[in-house]
Write a protein that holds these residues in place. Structure first.
Motif, PDB file in Angstrom:
ATOM      1  N   SER A 155      51.518  50.288  22.623  1.00 54.15           N
ATOM      2  CA  SER A 155      51.848  48.934  22.495  1.00 54.15           C
ATOM      3  C   SER A 155      50.782  48.348  21.658  1.00 54.15           C
ATOM      4  O   SER A 155      50.670  47.042  21.319  1.00 54.15           O
ATOM      5  CB  SER A 155      51.873  48.364  23.973  1.00 54.15           C
ATOM      6  N   ASP A 156      49.412  48.926  21.602  1.00 54.23           N
ATOM      7  CA  ASP A 156      48.376  48.495  20.726  1.00 54.23           C
ATOM      8  C   ASP A 156      48.285  49.066  19.532  1.00 54.23           C
ATOM      9  O   ASP A 156      47.340  48.789  19.003  1.00 54.23           O
ATOM     10  CB  ASP A 156      47.091  48.483  21.725  1.00 54.23           C
ATOM     11  N   ILE A 157      49.394  49.637  19.223  1.00 53.86           N
ATOM     12  CA  ILE A 157      49.370  50.083  17.435  1.00 53.86           C
ATOM     13  C   ILE A 157      50.103  48.856  16.906  1.00 53.86           C
ATOM     14  O   ILE A 157      51.180  48.500  16.990  1.00 53.86           O
ATOM     15  CB  ILE A 157      50.301  51.262  17.398  1.00 53.86           C
ATOM     16  N   PRO A 196      37.580  55.742  12.803  1.00 53.06           N
ATOM     17  CA  PRO A 196      38.755  56.316  13.361  1.00 53.06           C
ATOM     18  C   PRO A 196      38.823  55.805  14.902  1.00 53.06           C
ATOM     19  O   PRO A 196      37.829  55.626  15.494  1.00 53.06           O
ATOM     20  CB  PRO A 196      38.231  57.882  13.449  1.00 53.06           C
ATOM     21  N   TYR A 197      39.938  55.974  15.530  1.00 52.76           N
ATOM     22  CA  TYR A 197      40.324  55.541  16.906  1.00 52.76           C
ATOM     23  C   TYR A 197      40.557  56.837  17.823  1.00 52.76           C
ATOM     24  O   TYR A 197      40.089  56.973  18.817  1.00 52.76           O
ATOM     25  CB  TYR A 197      41.280  54.546  16.954  1.00 52.76           C
ATOM     26  N   ASP A 198      41.623  57.389  17.369  1.00 52.48           N
ATOM     27  CA  ASP A 198      42.205  58.277  18.230  1.00 52.48           C
ATOM     28  C   ASP A 198      41.784  59.829  18.197  1.00 52.48           C
ATOM     29  O   ASP A 198      41.888  60.431  17.113  1.00 52.48           O
ATOM     30  CB  ASP A 198      43.732  58.485  18.261  1.00 52.48           C
ATOM     31  N   TYR A 306      47.128  51.880  12.672  1.00 58.44           N
ATOM     32  CA  TYR A 306      45.973  51.027  13.260  1.00 58.44           C
ATOM     33  C   TYR A 306      46.206  50.590  14.842  1.00 58.44           C
ATOM     34  O   TYR A 306      47.212  50.280  15.137  1.00 58.44           O
ATOM     35  CB  TYR A 306      45.703  49.921  12.172  1.00 58.44           C
ATOM     36  N   HIS A 307      45.019  50.891  15.366  1.00 54.85           N
ATOM     37  CA  HIS A 307      44.947  50.391  16.830  1.00 54.85           C
ATOM     38  C   HIS A 307      44.367  49.000  16.924  1.00 54.85           C
ATOM     39  O   HIS A 307      43.323  48.769  16.103  1.00 54.85           O
ATOM     40  CB  HIS A 307      44.132  51.391  17.434  1.00 54.85           C
ATOM     41  N   TYR A 308      44.984  48.244  17.714  1.00 58.33           N
ATOM     42  CA  TYR A 308      44.208  47.023  18.119  1.00 58.33           C
ATOM     43  C   TYR A 308      42.657  47.059  18.369  1.00 58.33           C
ATOM     44  O   TYR A 308      42.328  48.210  19.043  1.00 58.33           O
ATOM     45  CB  TYR A 308      45.093  46.325  19.480  1.00 58.33           C
TER      46      TYR A 308
HETATM   47 MN   LIG Z   1      45.327  52.082  23.094  1.00 58.67          MN
END
Ligand SMILES: [Mn+2]
Ligand SMILES: Nc1nc2c(ncn2[C@@H]2O[C@H](COP(=O)(O)OP(=O)(O)O)[C@@H](O)[C@H]2O)c(=O)[nH]1
Ligand SMILES: Nc1nc2c(ncn2[C@@H]2O[C@H](COP(=O)(O)OP(=O)(O)O)[C@@H](O)[C@H]2O)c(=O)[nH]1
Ligand SMILES: [Mn+2]
Lengths: 310, 310
Positions: A155-157, A196-198, A306-308
């Protein structure tokens, strides 16, 4: 019920599952997509991004699982409001085939949902076990006999190419993930940057295998923690400026921020282990389980979502 | 579609999964039961037995997965005929809430379905992996957010107490199995006798654990084969003439001939591993996976159901 008060059951429903395709050209075959989102917080940008997806919305079902707590109640109210607007008065081509909201019956294992608290190493096992159960519950109760693809999106993508579904499907892989980044502003220079996030999408390393071999049966490997250096090759770091967005790499673990799966992979039994499975859990354990079912995972280093940023 | 041709999507559907019960008194709570049957052959006695179940049929959904081959086509035709009769012209109280038939898209791994061929040791892994995938596919596509219980019954279970659902539920266990026997006629004396049939419900033994410890990662333990003596304690042999039908015993492995499961066990992620899971597969692997999810299995040594005798 009929006029005489008799109960008239619906006729039997037949499904010919061998006629169902999950192909590189889903549009041509009018393949149905199930978008699944475990949702603890509602983000307007997430919803706006969904609405912009170019794949025909009449072939898309959305389903959410939302915790039954105060935050979850607020998120549900917000989501419900956006849904009503879209489905009742929005442009016809924005309306989705159907939408399901499930309120989940177990408590979030952490007291705070802040990014710092969520990412503390000692919180990972309980948190990701709970996430696994939420994902499984959502999956087991919404996957149908005529679903072609399952697209997991957190939900934060908040930003993806609008052709996300067509693009991911076009690779014709059982499991495929884009590269998940996060936009931020440089504290000093005030420049817009991204990072990078994930870190859950990776290729395995001998060091990680050795670590696993020396662990207790219920212990899990975690990625992105200095205390546990795995030397895995992370999809996050394979991104190259100007690189081919269609470049594919093999993966041994996948993240769930955005994750496209041929529905048969799940139907054969691949789920999100809420326990240590080969010392992996949740989405990383899912990739391992799928592998044991003969299904391979792939990542797209140069295709970004992209992530929040809190 | 509305009169102006516009697509009117259904309203969003909400499920409050924490209001759902799976209790010792399912009738009182009007709990819904999903009866799942992988079906390769149709038996009239199986259908007659289903029709006699005393739990309100309006709370029961039936779902079948049937192979897409010649035998499967014949079985589907027979089943469809019985369904039509029951649902359209049968007594109202015999009609089920809904019925789903899925035709499966993979081949049976064995060329013959004879009891001898099915039970050959070298055929077990491929056969039970295929059975696992069939069970998973059926489960993942029919389990709903408002299902309270899943009752697995094989299509060759031809005799059960008519209070089967109430009886099994009354024990209030996450997973519970009756004892599966087979009636036969003594060749010499022509007497009617019965013998244990399902050997997949058992309590583990140290010998079986030692065997497992020395196996390759993909090898599986099998029960009921002299070549692989496990010395497990089999539910089949715990039956005592005149024994209390409500007596419960702990189990580590369960069979699937008749198997009652609280729906949350499946929703949390417990499925039928089509691969070696702690050297177990299919229903036995399911019990082990459920255990890892904190859910225990029980058997009823003196409560019997009967398997067809070819
Ligand atoms: Mn997240
Ligand atoms: N249903 C449910 N969803 C959750 C829960 N915790 C987080 N989520 C959602 O699951 C997804 C992943 O969680 P998040 O906290 O963003 O993970 P992170 O980005 O890896 O730190 C997001 O869509 C969250 O909104 C929970 O307890 N229950
Ligand atoms: N869908 C499906 N069902 C099957 C297949 N093979 C067997 N079955 C069914 O699965 C159940 C268990 O199989 P069965 O051969 O009776 O196992 P056994 O009694 O343990 O030898 C029965 O209900 C069969 O009708 C198959 O390939 N596909
Ligand atoms: Mn059988």
């Amino acid at each position: 019920r009929a006029r005489d008060g008799k109960r008239i059951p619906p006729p039997v429903v037949h499904y010919h599952m061998n006629n169902l395709t999950s192909s590189a050209n889903p549009l041509e075959n009018r393949e149905t997509i199930l978008i699944l989102t475990p949702l603890a917080r509602f983000y307007q940008e997430y919803w706006d991004n969904l609405l912009k997806l170019s794949y025909p919305h009449e072939l898309i079902t959305l389903a959410f699982i939302i915790p039954k707590n105060r935050d979850g109640n607020a998120a549900t109210a917000e989501l419900q409001e956006r849904i009503t607007k879209t489905q009742k008065t929005g442009p016809e081509n924005e309306r989705f085939a159907s939408i399901i909201i499930e309120r989940q019956d177990f408590e979030a294992p952490l007291s705070s949902q802040s990014e710092t608290e969520r990412h503390k190493m000692e919180n990972q096992k309980a948190r990701r076990a709970a996430m696994s159960k939420a994902r499984n519950s959502l999956l087991f109760t919404t996957l149908g006999p005529s679903t072609s693809w399952v697209l997991w999106i957190d939900s934060d993508i908040i930003e993806t190419p609008k052709t996300l579904i067509e693009d991911l499907a076009s690779h014709d892989k059982d499991i495929i993930v884009p590269n998940c980044f996060q936009r931020f502003q440089d504290d000093k220079t005030k420049e817009d940057k991204e990072r990078p996030y994930d870190f859950n999408s990776w290729q395995d390393s001998q060091i990680a295998k050795d670590l696993a071999a020396n662990m207790g049966p219920d212990d899990i490997l975690l990625e992105g923690y200095a205390e546990m250096a795995t030397y895995r090759t992370l999809l996050a770091y394979m991104y190259k400026v100007g690189g081919d967005p269609r470049q594919e790499v093999n993966l041994d673990g996948v993240g769930g921020t955005a994750l496209m799966v041929k529905a048969d992979v799940h139907r054969d039994g691949a789920m999100f282990p809420p326990f240590a499975f080969y010392h992996l859990i949740e989405t990383e354990g899912f990739a391992k389980m799928a592998k044991r079912l003969g299904k391979d995972s792939f990542g797209l280093p140069n295709y970004k979502v992209y992530h929040y940023n809190e």
